[in-house]
Write a protein that holds these residues in place. Structure first.
Motif, short mmCIF file in Angstrom:
data_model
loop_
_atom_site.label_atom_id
_atom_site.label_comp_id
_atom_site.label_asym_id
_atom_site.label_seq_id
_atom_site.Cartn_x
_atom_site.Cartn_y
_atom_site.Cartn_z
N PHE A 75 -9.92 17.19 -1.86
CA PHE A 75 -8.39 17.45 -1.77
C PHE A 75 -8.52 18.44 -1.88
O PHE A 75 -7.75 19.32 -2.54
CB PHE A 75 -8.03 16.57 -3.31
N PRO A 76 -8.09 19.62 -0.83
CA PRO A 76 -8.17 20.32 -0.40
C PRO A 76 -6.48 20.94 -0.65
O PRO A 76 -6.47 22.07 -1.01
CB PRO A 76 -8.65 21.12 0.45
N GLU A 77 -5.93 20.06 -1.03
CA GLU A 77 -4.63 20.12 -0.13
C GLU A 77 -3.59 20.54 -1.67
O GLU A 77 -2.88 21.37 -2.08
CB GLU A 77 -3.46 19.50 -0.22
N LEU A 78 -4.53 20.17 -3.04
CA LEU A 78 -4.04 20.39 -4.47
C LEU A 78 -4.82 21.62 -4.72
O LEU A 78 -4.05 22.55 -5.51
CB LEU A 78 -4.84 19.42 -4.91
N MET A 125 -0.68 5.44 -10.88
CA MET A 125 -0.22 4.42 -10.81
C MET A 125 1.00 3.96 -9.74
O MET A 125 2.11 4.99 -10.13
CB MET A 125 0.30 3.65 -12.05
N PHE A 126 0.47 3.57 -9.18
CA PHE A 126 2.24 3.19 -8.14
C PHE A 126 2.61 1.66 -8.13
O PHE A 126 1.74 0.83 -7.71
CB PHE A 126 1.57 3.59 -6.09
N VAL A 127 4.08 1.96 -8.06
CA VAL A 127 4.47 0.71 -8.27
C VAL A 127 5.50 0.09 -7.07
O VAL A 127 6.20 1.17 -6.85
CB VAL A 127 5.48 0.10 -9.35
N ASP A 128 5.56 -0.66 -5.82
CA ASP A 128 6.72 -1.17 -4.42
C ASP A 128 6.35 0.24 -3.74
O ASP A 128 6.69 0.53 -3.02
CB ASP A 128 7.70 -1.07 -5.25
N GLY A 129 4.91 0.37 -3.46
CA GLY A 129 4.87 1.84 -2.39
C GLY A 129 4.83 3.44 -2.94
O GLY A 129 4.93 4.04 -2.43
N ARG A 130 5.50 3.51 -4.56
CA ARG A 130 6.23 4.71 -4.60
C ARG A 130 5.16 5.52 -6.09
O ARG A 130 4.80 4.27 -6.94
CB ARG A 130 7.57 4.57 -5.05
N LEU A 131 4.70 6.53 -6.38
CA LEU A 131 4.12 6.88 -7.87
C LEU A 131 5.42 6.86 -8.98
O LEU A 131 6.72 6.52 -9.04
CB LEU A 131 3.74 8.11 -7.32
N VAL A 150 1.04 -1.22 -0.18
CA VAL A 150 -0.11 -0.16 -0.09
C VAL A 150 0.79 0.72 -0.16
O VAL A 150 1.59 1.36 0.70
CB VAL A 150 -0.96 0.12 1.37
N PRO A 151 0.47 1.96 -0.92
CA PRO A 151 0.86 3.51 -0.97
C PRO A 151 0.96 4.64 0.83
O PRO A 151 0.18 4.52 0.78
CB PRO A 151 1.19 4.40 -1.48
N LYS A 152 2.29 4.17 1.20
CA LYS A 152 2.24 4.46 2.86
C LYS A 152 1.77 6.41 1.95
O LYS A 152 1.66 7.49 3.68
CB LYS A 152 3.00 4.25 3.44
N ASN A 153 1.99 7.21 1.31
CA ASN A 153 2.26 8.48 1.66
C ASN A 153 2.14 9.14 -0.36
O ASN A 153 2.25 9.76 -0.63
CB ASN A 153 4.42 9.72 0.88
N ALA A 154 0.73 8.08 -0.12
CA ALA A 154 -0.29 8.79 -1.30
C ALA A 154 -0.06 10.34 -2.03
O ALA A 154 0.22 10.84 -2.46
CB ALA A 154 -1.46 8.25 -1.63
N ARG A 155 -0.71 10.51 -0.50
CA ARG A 155 -1.35 12.24 -0.44
C ARG A 155 0.32 13.42 -1.28
O ARG A 155 -0.09 14.22 -1.74
CB ARG A 155 -2.39 12.86 0.57
N ALA A 156 0.80 12.93 -0.44
CA ALA A 156 2.31 13.85 -0.73
C ALA A 156 2.68 13.67 -1.49
O ALA A 156 2.66 14.29 -2.26
CB ALA A 156 3.32 13.68 0.66
N ASP A 157 3.03 12.46 -2.25
CA ASP A 157 3.67 12.06 -3.46
C ASP A 157 3.23 13.04 -4.74
O ASP A 157 3.14 13.63 -5.88
CB ASP A 157 3.41 10.18 -3.41
N LEU A 158 1.32 12.36 -4.56
CA LEU A 158 0.80 13.40 -5.40
C LEU A 158 0.91 15.14 -5.59
O LEU A 158 0.96 15.32 -6.58
CB LEU A 158 -0.54 13.60 -5.32
N LEU A 159 1.16 15.07 -4.31
CA LEU A 159 0.76 16.89 -4.07
C LEU A 159 2.70 17.01 -5.18
O LEU A 159 2.46 18.29 -5.18
CB LEU A 159 1.13 17.63 -3.14
N TYR A 173 -1.68 -0.06 -7.71
CA TYR A 173 -2.82 0.02 -6.98
C TYR A 173 -2.58 1.95 -7.67
O TYR A 173 -0.99 2.14 -8.18
CB TYR A 173 -1.77 0.96 -5.62
N VAL A 174 -3.74 1.69 -7.89
CA VAL A 174 -4.39 3.30 -8.81
C VAL A 174 -5.27 4.17 -8.13
O VAL A 174 -6.14 3.64 -7.00
CB VAL A 174 -4.86 2.84 -10.45
N GLY A 175 -4.65 5.48 -7.89
CA GLY A 175 -5.46 6.80 -7.58
C GLY A 175 -5.81 7.49 -8.08
O GLY A 175 -4.74 7.17 -9.31
#
Length: 138
Positions: A130-133, A105-111, A40-49, A81-83
């Motif tokens: 997604f207010p951070e965006l 798409m995330f592979v091995d927990g990373r974007l 599971v991507p642990k830092n998905a929101r931070a990575d996406l931002l 994993y796809v967000g």
């Protein structure tokens, strides 16, 4: 003797490299064969931002931002994993563009990459604000 060594290297090096290129195994940066569950991507929101700050030409004033948290889906025959992210951004002149939807798409927990044509990857996704965006700056 020195010329012989040079000539031998010139002839044998391409031959050795050609043998390596014919191997059945491809180069892989992960042991993932696409069949096992991904972490599971642990830092998905931070990575996406971080990513969208550079992906969107003008990250200031994004509106209507929404995120569907990453879920495991089959993409290209592999479990990933796809967000999904929806947003309306401004162009370089400050005019709002048409709303966008992107799969990420995330592979091995990373974007890993953006899926620009996300209709299949994001089908049935449940979006949340997604207010951070929307609060991004340059």
């Amino acid at each position: 003797m020195r010329n012989f060594a040079k000539r031998a290297a010139i002839v044998l090096l391409p031959l050795a490299l050609a043998c390596c290129g014919g191997m059945e195994r491809g180069i892989s940066f992960t042991d993932d064969q696409g069949t096992a569950a991904q972490p599971v991507p642990k830092n998905a929101r931070a990575d996406l931002l971080s990513f969208f700050r550079t992906y969107i030409n003008n990250p200031v004033g994004v509106r209507d931002a929404a995120l569907a948290e990453p879920v495991q889906r089959t993409v290209g025959g592999r479990l990933r994993y796809v967000g999904c992210v929806r947003y309306t951004a401004r162009d370089m002149d400050g005019k709002y563009q048409a709303p966008q939807e992107r799969g990420v798409m995330f592979v091995d927990g990373r974007l890993d990459r953006v899926i620009e044509n996300s209709s299949d990857a994001c089908a049935g996704a449940t979006f949340q604000p997604f207010p951070e965006l929307q609060a991004m700056t340059r």
